[in-house]
Design a protein around this motif. Sequence first.
Motif, PDB file in Angstrom:
ATOM      1  N   MET A  81       0.803  -1.193   0.000  1.00 43.03           N
ATOM      2  CA  MET A  81       0.000   0.000   0.000  1.00 43.03           C
ATOM      3  C   MET A  81       0.848   1.260   0.000  1.00 43.03           C
ATOM      4  SD  MET A  81      -3.267  -0.203   0.114  1.00 43.03           S
ATOM      5  CE  MET A  81      -4.582  -1.302   0.357  1.00 43.03           C
ATOM      6  N   ARG A  82       1.882   1.282   0.778  1.00 37.41           N
ATOM      7  CA  ARG A  82       2.684   2.482   0.916  1.00 37.41           C
ATOM      8  C   ARG A  82       3.443   2.804  -0.375  1.00 37.41           C
ATOM      9  NH1 ARG A  82       4.488   6.013   4.828  1.00 37.41           N
ATOM     10  NH2 ARG A  82       3.274   5.125   6.487  1.00 37.41           N
ATOM     11  N   THR A  83       3.856   1.786  -1.151  1.00 33.45           N
ATOM     12  CA  THR A  83       4.584   2.057  -2.397  1.00 33.45           C
ATOM     13  C   THR A  83       3.687   2.728  -3.426  1.00 33.45           C
ATOM     14  OG1 THR A  83       4.119  -0.186  -3.184  1.00 33.45           O
ATOM     15  CG2 THR A  83       6.222   0.184  -2.059  1.00 33.45           C
ATOM     16  N   THR A  84       2.401   2.433  -3.400  1.00 28.19           N
ATOM     17  CA  THR A  84       1.476   3.091  -4.324  1.00 28.19           C
ATOM     18  C   THR A  84       1.405   4.586  -4.023  1.00 28.19           C
ATOM     19  OG1 THR A  84       0.165   1.075  -4.412  1.00 28.19           O
ATOM     20  CG2 THR A  84      -0.861   3.067  -5.227  1.00 28.19           C
ATOM     21  N   GLY A  85       1.346   4.948  -2.775  1.00 29.18           N
ATOM     22  CA  GLY A  85       1.305   6.360  -2.397  1.00 29.18           C
ATOM     23  C   GLY A  85       2.591   7.081  -2.740  1.00 29.18           C
ATOM     24  N   ILE A  86       3.723   6.427  -2.523  1.00 32.46           N
ATOM     25  CA  ILE A  86       5.019   7.030  -2.850  1.00 32.46           C
ATOM     26  C   ILE A  86       5.174   7.149  -4.355  1.00 32.46           C
ATOM     27  CG2 ILE A  86       7.513   6.679  -2.760  1.00 32.46           C
ATOM     28  CD1 ILE A  86       7.062   5.394   0.010  1.00 32.46           C
ATOM     29  N   GLY A  87       4.749   6.110  -5.088  1.00 30.18           N
ATOM     30  CA  GLY A  87       4.821   6.163  -6.553  1.00 30.18           C
ATOM     31  C   GLY A  87       3.959   7.271  -7.121  1.00 30.18           C
ATOM     32  N   GLY A  88       2.764   7.427  -6.564  1.00 31.58           N
ATOM     33  CA  GLY A  88       1.874   8.501  -7.008  1.00 31.58           C
ATOM     34  C   GLY A  88       2.456   9.871  -6.724  1.00 31.58           C
ATOM     35  N   LEU A  89       3.081  10.008  -5.563  1.00 28.58           N
ATOM     36  CA  LEU A  89       3.713  11.273  -5.210  1.00 28.58           C
ATOM     37  C   LEU A  89       4.862  11.595  -6.163  1.00 28.58           C
ATOM     38  CD1 LEU A  89       3.895  13.649  -3.227  1.00 28.58           C
ATOM     39  CD2 LEU A  89       5.467  12.256  -1.872  1.00 28.58           C
ATOM     40  N   ILE A  90       5.636  10.582  -6.522  1.00 31.26           N
ATOM     41  CA  ILE A  90       6.747  10.792  -7.462  1.00 31.26           C
ATOM     42  C   ILE A  90       6.217  11.229  -8.821  1.00 31.26           C
ATOM     43  CG2 ILE A  90       8.562   9.587  -8.756  1.00 31.26           C
ATOM     44  CD1 ILE A  90       9.100   7.987  -6.168  1.00 31.26           C
ATOM     45  N   VAL A  91       5.136  10.617  -9.281  1.00 29.92           N
ATOM     46  CA  VAL A  91       4.549  10.999 -10.574  1.00 29.92           C
ATOM     47  C   VAL A  91       4.047  12.438 -10.532  1.00 29.92           C
ATOM     48  CG1 VAL A  91       2.611  10.558 -12.146  1.00 29.92           C
ATOM     49  CG2 VAL A  91       3.973   8.654 -11.282  1.00 29.92           C
ATOM     50  N   VAL A  92       3.387  12.819  -9.452  1.00 33.23           N
ATOM     51  CA  VAL A  92       2.878  14.188  -9.332  1.00 33.23           C
ATOM     52  C   VAL A  92       4.030  15.189  -9.320  1.00 33.23           C
ATOM     53  CG1 VAL A  92       1.701  15.782  -7.761  1.00 33.23           C
ATOM     54  CG2 VAL A  92       0.720  13.539  -8.219  1.00 33.23           C
ATOM     55  N   ILE A  93       5.077  14.908  -8.566  1.00 29.15           N
ATOM     56  CA  ILE A  93       6.239  15.802  -8.530  1.00 29.15           C
ATOM     57  C   ILE A  93       6.890  15.874  -9.903  1.00 29.15           C
ATOM     58  CG2 ILE A  93       8.563  16.083  -7.580  1.00 29.15           C
ATOM     59  CD1 ILE A  93       7.420  14.976  -4.923  1.00 29.15           C
ATOM     60  N   TRP A  94       7.006  14.729 -10.595  1.00 24.02           N
ATOM     61  CA  TRP A  94       7.577  14.677 -11.950  1.00 24.02           C
ATOM     62  C   TRP A  94       6.805  15.610 -12.882  1.00 24.02           C
ATOM     63  CZ3 TRP A  94      11.686  11.723 -13.840  1.00 24.02           C
ATOM     64  CH2 TRP A  94      11.820  11.671 -15.220  1.00 24.02           C
ATOM     65  N   LEU A  95       5.474  15.534 -12.861  1.00 24.49           N
ATOM     66  CA  LEU A  95       4.656  16.364 -13.742  1.00 24.49           C
ATOM     67  C   LEU A  95       4.705  17.839 -13.355  1.00 24.49           C
ATOM     68  CD1 LEU A  95       1.580  14.002 -14.187  1.00 24.49           C
ATOM     69  CD2 LEU A  95       3.458  14.401 -15.795  1.00 24.49           C
ATOM     70  N   ILE A  96       4.812  18.129 -12.073  1.00 25.37           N
ATOM     71  CA  ILE A  96       4.935  19.527 -11.637  1.00 25.37           C
ATOM     72  C   ILE A  96       6.237  20.125 -12.146  1.00 25.37           C
ATOM     73  CG2 ILE A  96       5.281  21.001  -9.604  1.00 25.37           C
ATOM     74  CD1 ILE A  96       3.200  19.233  -8.164  1.00 25.37           C
ATOM     75  N   VAL A  97       7.324  19.368 -12.047  1.00 28.01           N
ATOM     76  CA  VAL A  97       8.614  19.859 -12.559  1.00 28.01           C
ATOM     77  C   VAL A  97       8.523  20.064 -14.065  1.00 28.01           C
ATOM     78  CG1 VAL A  97      11.041  19.254 -12.898  1.00 28.01           C
ATOM     79  CG2 VAL A  97       9.975  18.866 -10.680  1.00 28.01           C
ATOM     80  N   GLY A  98       7.858  19.172 -14.782  1.00 26.65           N
ATOM     81  CA  GLY A  98       7.667  19.338 -16.227  1.00 26.65           C
ATOM     82  C   GLY A  98       6.848  20.573 -16.555  1.00 26.65           C
ATOM     83  N   ALA A  99       5.812  20.836 -15.769  1.00 30.23           N
ATOM     84  CA  ALA A  99       4.995  22.038 -15.986  1.00 30.23           C
ATOM     85  C   ALA A  99       5.805  23.299 -15.727  1.00 30.23           C
ATOM     86  CB  ALA A  99       3.762  22.000 -15.088  1.00 30.23           C
ATOM     87  N   ILE A 100       6.668  23.266 -14.728  1.00 26.95           N
ATOM     88  CA  ILE A 100       7.546  24.414 -14.461  1.00 26.95           C
ATOM     89  C   ILE A 100       8.482  24.644 -15.640  1.00 26.95           C
ATOM     90  CG2 ILE A 100       9.448  25.231 -12.999  1.00 26.95           C
ATOM     91  CD1 ILE A 100       7.992  23.808 -10.645  1.00 26.95           C
ATOM     92  N   ALA A 101       9.044  23.560 -16.191  1.00 22.78           N
ATOM     93  CA  ALA A 101       9.931  23.691 -17.354  1.00 22.78           C
ATOM     94  C   ALA A 101       9.180  24.252 -18.555  1.00 22.78           C
ATOM     95  CB  ALA A 101      10.545  22.337 -17.702  1.00 22.78           C
ATOM     96  N   ALA A 102       7.950  23.802 -18.770  1.00 21.68           N
ATOM     97  CA  ALA A 102       7.148  24.330 -19.880  1.00 21.68           C
ATOM     98  C   ALA A 102       6.855  25.809 -19.679  1.00 21.68           C
ATOM     99  CB  ALA A 102       5.843  23.540 -20.013  1.00 21.68           C
TER     100      ALA A 102
END
Length: 68
Positions: free
Chosen positions: A1-22
């Motif tokens: 269960m905990r890896t799903t939450g961490i994985g989701g958090l990593i994806v959200v942070i990844w997309l936020i950094v991409g949006a900042i770059a855009a």
Amino acid sequence: MRTTGIGGLIVVIWLIVGAIAAGQRGYFSNDDTNCAEAGNTVVTIIAGPLNYFGVNPKVDCDLPQPSK
């Protein structure tokens, strides 16, 4: 269960950094958006932090013209 939450958090942070770059590349400031500009924005967001390591994704978009 905990890896799903961490994985989701990593994806959200990844997309936020991409949006900042855009945003830093000025993709959100143009009112006239065509297929290539929208595609560039999307792939830049998906590339995320890779943008800061030299990845500069571009999309070439040729749409068919309507018949006359």
